[in-house]
Scaffold this motif. Structure first.
Motif, PDB file in Angstrom:
ATOM      1  N   GLY A   1      -8.403  -7.415 -25.183  1.00  0.00           N
ATOM      2  CA  GLY A   1      -8.969  -8.596 -24.275  1.00  0.00           C
ATOM      3  C   GLY A   1      -9.153  -8.284 -23.047  1.00  0.00           C
ATOM      4  O   GLY A   1     -10.475  -7.647 -22.548  1.00  0.00           O
ATOM      5  N   ASN A   2      -8.585  -8.462 -22.036  1.00  0.00           N
ATOM      6  CA  ASN A   2      -8.739  -7.923 -20.517  1.00  0.00           C
ATOM      7  C   ASN A   2      -8.905  -6.567 -20.220  1.00  0.00           C
ATOM      8  O   ASN A   2      -7.974  -5.730 -20.672  1.00  0.00           O
ATOM      9  N   ASN A   3     -10.176  -6.023 -19.736  1.00  0.00           N
ATOM     10  CA  ASN A   3     -10.321  -4.728 -19.733  1.00  0.00           C
ATOM     11  C   ASN A   3     -10.799  -4.245 -18.057  1.00  0.00           C
ATOM     12  O   ASN A   3     -11.293  -3.271 -17.685  1.00  0.00           O
ATOM     13  N   VAL A   4     -10.361  -5.391 -16.900  1.00  0.00           N
ATOM     14  CA  VAL A   4     -10.900  -5.350 -15.599  1.00  0.00           C
ATOM     15  C   VAL A   4      -9.745  -4.749 -14.898  1.00  0.00           C
ATOM     16  O   VAL A   4      -8.700  -5.450 -14.930  1.00  0.00           O
ATOM     17  N   ILE A   5      -9.972  -3.593 -14.354  1.00  0.00           N
ATOM     18  CA  ILE A   5      -8.750  -2.968 -13.511  1.00  0.00           C
ATOM     19  C   ILE A   5      -9.199  -3.103 -12.051  1.00  0.00           C
ATOM     20  O   ILE A   5     -10.172  -2.829 -11.500  1.00  0.00           O
ATOM     21  N   ASN A   6      -8.206  -3.801 -11.332  1.00  0.00           N
ATOM     22  CA  ASN A   6      -8.246  -3.862 -10.046  1.00  0.00           C
ATOM     23  C   ASN A   6      -7.826  -2.704  -9.252  1.00  0.00           C
ATOM     24  O   ASN A   6      -6.807  -2.594  -8.400  1.00  0.00           O
ATOM     25  N   HIS A   7      -8.761  -1.762  -9.310  1.00  0.00           N
ATOM     26  CA  HIS A   7      -8.450  -0.253  -8.812  1.00  0.00           C
ATOM     27  C   HIS A   7      -9.862   0.564  -8.791  1.00  0.00           C
ATOM     28  O   HIS A   7     -11.148  -0.296  -9.183  1.00  0.00           O
ATOM     29  N   PHE A   8      -9.951   1.501  -8.330  1.00  0.00           N
ATOM     30  CA  PHE A   8     -11.095   2.432  -8.345  1.00  0.00           C
ATOM     31  C   PHE A   8     -10.983   3.600  -9.169  1.00  0.00           C
ATOM     32  O   PHE A   8     -11.842   4.598  -9.330  1.00  0.00           O
ATOM     33  N   PHE A   9      -9.869   4.014  -9.810  1.00  0.00           N
ATOM     34  CA  PHE A   9      -9.629   4.804 -10.951  1.00  0.00           C
ATOM     35  C   PHE A   9      -8.802   4.626 -11.731  1.00  0.00           C
ATOM     36  O   PHE A   9      -7.792   3.706 -11.528  1.00  0.00           O
ATOM     37  N   CYS A  10      -8.572   5.545 -12.883  1.00  0.00           N
ATOM     38  CA  CYS A  10      -7.434   5.163 -13.660  1.00  0.00           C
ATOM     39  C   CYS A  10      -6.209   5.695 -13.526  1.00  0.00           C
ATOM     40  O   CYS A  10      -6.075   6.906 -13.150  1.00  0.00           O
TER      41      CYS A  10
END
Length: 308
Positions: free
Chosen positions: A170-179
């Motif tokens: 479902g949710n695939n939006v990461i509030n970041h700039f890298f993993c």
């Protein structure tokens, strides 16, 4: 909607550091400058230490490994961030995200171990100067370096396995700039308690254990320095050890803040700024700190430039 929730995520979307196009353009130039300085500084340290025989000592042997780790650490995150500053949709595949986590944790954990090893090297040099050459032999240095990279590999595999074994649907939006694990866990579709405990345990091993070695080493160094009669000798020790201590404070301070506190479901701006610091800024500062405060490095640079 239910079907979507049952489908595993194949890519992630980053929110990045800002949604404002003007700010993103400014960040592009700032990060580009940081990355170029990082590459130039650390690559110069690696080459300089390799070609100048006067720098073939245990301290610089470890420093060369540290510079190489910084090169890998910065290259894992910054080039991707530079591209994302210029595009509207900031995506990364699941495989790409997994690879980024593995490399980031490997070189980051290795750097933690290397900083502890370097503090022990300084302890032997200051507190046991007469036995330094017999204790810090080339073989011992190689063994310490292998253990550092080995411990980094182990910590990376444990954290990565526990992080990626969780379902992401479902949710695939990461509030970041890298993993990285703290950011990715916020998207997991299952309970993350076991994974958080595993990451915390690895944090104790790879962060707090080296910090303990560093504190003990510097406690003994300070005790030895206080007993020195020569003010010139004290100044030399503080100058040599001061550079290492500054790097330790910068790297460990931000790392402990990110990985050794309870995981929140919300990634705020402060978390992202801390990540910027240890993923981009610290690798740039390390060679600057060591070269500006180190007469041997500056002398080696002059010799290299003179030969050219």
């Amino acid at each position: 909607m239910r079907e979507k929730n049952r489908t595993s995520v194949v890519e992630f979307v980053f929110l990045g550091l800002s949604q404002d196009p003007n700010i993103q353009l400014l960040l592009f130039f700032v990060f580009m400058a940081i990355y170029l300085l990082t590459i130039l500084g650390n690559l110069l340290m690696v080459i300089l230490i390799h070609i100048d025989y006067r720098l073939h000592t245990p301290m610089y042997f470890f420093l060369r490994n540290l510079s190489f780790a910084d090169l890998c650490f910065s290259t894992t995150t910054v080039p991707q961030a530079l591209v994302h500053f210029l595009v509207k949709t900031k995506t990364i595949s699941f495989v790409g995200c997994s690879t980024q986590i593995v490399v980031l944790l490997l070189v980051g954990s290795t750097e933690c171990a290397l900083l502890a090893v370097m503090s022990y090297d300084r302890y032997v040099a200051v507190c046991k100067p007469l036995h330094y050459s017999s204790i810090m032999t080339h073989g011992v240095c190689i063994q310490m370096t292998v253990v550092s990279w080995g411990s980094g590999t182990f910590a990376s595999l444990v954290d990565t396995i526990f992080t990626l074994r969780l379902p992401y649907r479902g949710n695939n939006v990461i509030n970041h700039f890298f993993c990285e694990p703290p950011a990715l866990l916020k998207l997991a579709s299952a309970d993350t308690y076991t994974t958080e405990m595993a990451i915390f345990a690895m944090g104790v091993v790879i962060l707090l254990a080296p910090v303990s070695i560093i504190l003990i080493s510097y406690w003994n160094i300070i005790f030895t320095v206080v007993q020195m009669q020569s003010s010139e000798g004290r100044l030399k020790v503080f100058s040599t050890c001061g550079s290492h201590l500054i790097v330790v404070i910068l790297f460990y301070g931000s790392g402990i803040f990110a990985y050794m506190r309870p995981n929140s479901k919300i990634m705020n701006e402060k978390d992202k700024m801390i990540s910027v610091f240890y993923s981009a800024v610290t690798p740039m500062l390390n060679p600057i700190i060591y070269s500006l405060r180190n007469k041997d490095v500056k002398a080696a640079l002059k010799r290299m430039v003179g030969k050219q």
